[in-house]
Scaffold this motif. Structure first.
Motif, PDB file in Angstrom:
ATOM      1  N   ILE A  14       1.967  -4.990   3.144  1.00 31.35           N
ATOM      2  CA  ILE A  14       1.851  -3.833   2.241  1.00 31.35           C
ATOM      3  C   ILE A  14       1.879  -4.293   0.793  1.00 31.35           C
ATOM      4  CG2 ILE A  14       3.085  -1.789   1.420  1.00 31.35           C
ATOM      5  CD1 ILE A  14       3.935  -1.318   4.352  1.00 31.35           C
ATOM      6  N   LEU A  53      -5.385  -1.694  -4.424  1.00 33.58           N
ATOM      7  CA  LEU A  53      -5.569  -0.245  -4.551  1.00 33.58           C
ATOM      8  C   LEU A  53      -5.192   0.263  -5.943  1.00 33.58           C
ATOM      9  CD1 LEU A  53      -4.058   0.838  -1.100  1.00 33.58           C
ATOM     10  CD2 LEU A  53      -6.466   0.879  -1.758  1.00 33.58           C
ATOM     11  N   GLY A  54      -4.842  -0.665  -6.837  1.00 30.51           N
ATOM     12  CA  GLY A  54      -4.524  -0.268  -8.208  1.00 30.51           C
ATOM     13  C   GLY A  54      -3.049  -0.082  -8.483  1.00 30.51           C
ATOM     14  N   TYR A  55      -2.199  -0.456  -7.526  1.00 28.66           N
ATOM     15  CA  TYR A  55      -0.747  -0.299  -7.726  1.00 28.66           C
ATOM     16  C   TYR A  55      -0.123  -1.653  -8.014  1.00 28.66           C
ATOM     17  CZ  TYR A  55      -1.854   4.184  -5.716  1.00 28.66           C
ATOM     18  OH  TYR A  55      -2.427   5.406  -5.484  1.00 28.66           O
ATOM     19  N   GLU A  56       0.033  -1.953  -9.299  1.00 26.85           N
ATOM     20  CA  GLU A  56       0.661  -3.213  -9.713  1.00 26.85           C
ATOM     21  C   GLU A  56       2.168  -3.002  -9.841  1.00 26.85           C
ATOM     22  OE1 GLU A  56      -1.140  -5.920 -10.123  1.00 26.85           O
ATOM     23  OE2 GLU A  56      -3.180  -5.075 -10.156  1.00 26.85           O
ATOM     24  N   ALA A  80      -1.348  -5.662  -0.229  1.00 30.24           N
ATOM     25  CA  ALA A  80      -2.466  -4.717  -0.226  1.00 30.24           C
ATOM     26  C   ALA A  80      -2.438  -3.783  -1.438  1.00 30.24           C
ATOM     27  CB  ALA A  80      -2.440  -3.886   1.060  1.00 30.24           C
ATOM     28  N   LEU A  81      -1.251  -3.500  -1.962  1.00 29.49           N
ATOM     29  CA  LEU A  81      -1.131  -2.474  -3.003  1.00 29.49           C
ATOM     30  C   LEU A  81      -1.894  -2.804  -4.297  1.00 29.49           C
ATOM     31  CD1 LEU A  81       2.560  -1.313  -2.464  1.00 29.49           C
ATOM     32  CD2 LEU A  81       0.510   0.098  -2.241  1.00 29.49           C
TER      33      LEU A  81
END
Lengths: 81, 81
Positions: free
Chosen positions: A23, A30-33, A26-27
């Protein structure tokens, strides 16, 4: 009496958590730094008959030791209401 | 700022839960009678950077929609502190 119990079972600190690592990797795609320390465990809900809340808690703790968790690598937290 | 978030992901009511059913069937053999409504979900912990708690909650909810849960069959609950 009937009680509702929640159990959270997590891998102990230091035990590798491949689900959490996957996870975490993968984040960012998706644009989640800036997300770290991802850990994935189990959340178990159940309903049981017991004399009182103390008895219910004791029985659910035993179920964790014997079936719901692997006490060698997992810790668990029981709450009854 | 850094926030700790917890997410509980459970199958929606009415969706078959084979893990929960297996546990429910196994418990009487171990001497635990009267346990019903066993449901097994995921408990996810993570740490993230966000402007404030509201921003952190909003971002974790988005992560649930896009990666952590399957909104068709699962519901989720986010708590940030």
């Amino acid at each position: 009496m009937s009680f509702a119990a929640h159990v959270v079972v997590m891998l102990k600190p230091g035990i590798a958590d491949p689900q959490g690592q996957t996870i975490e990797r993968a984040l960012p795609a998706l644009g989640y730094e800036g997300v770290t320390e991802v850990r994935v465990g189990k959340h178990i809900e159940l309903r049981l008959d017991a004399d009182d809340a103390e008895d219910a808690t004791r029985r659910v703790n035993q179920m964790c030791e014997r079936l719901l968790a692997n006490p060698v690598i997992e810790s668990y937290e029981v709450s009854v209401r």
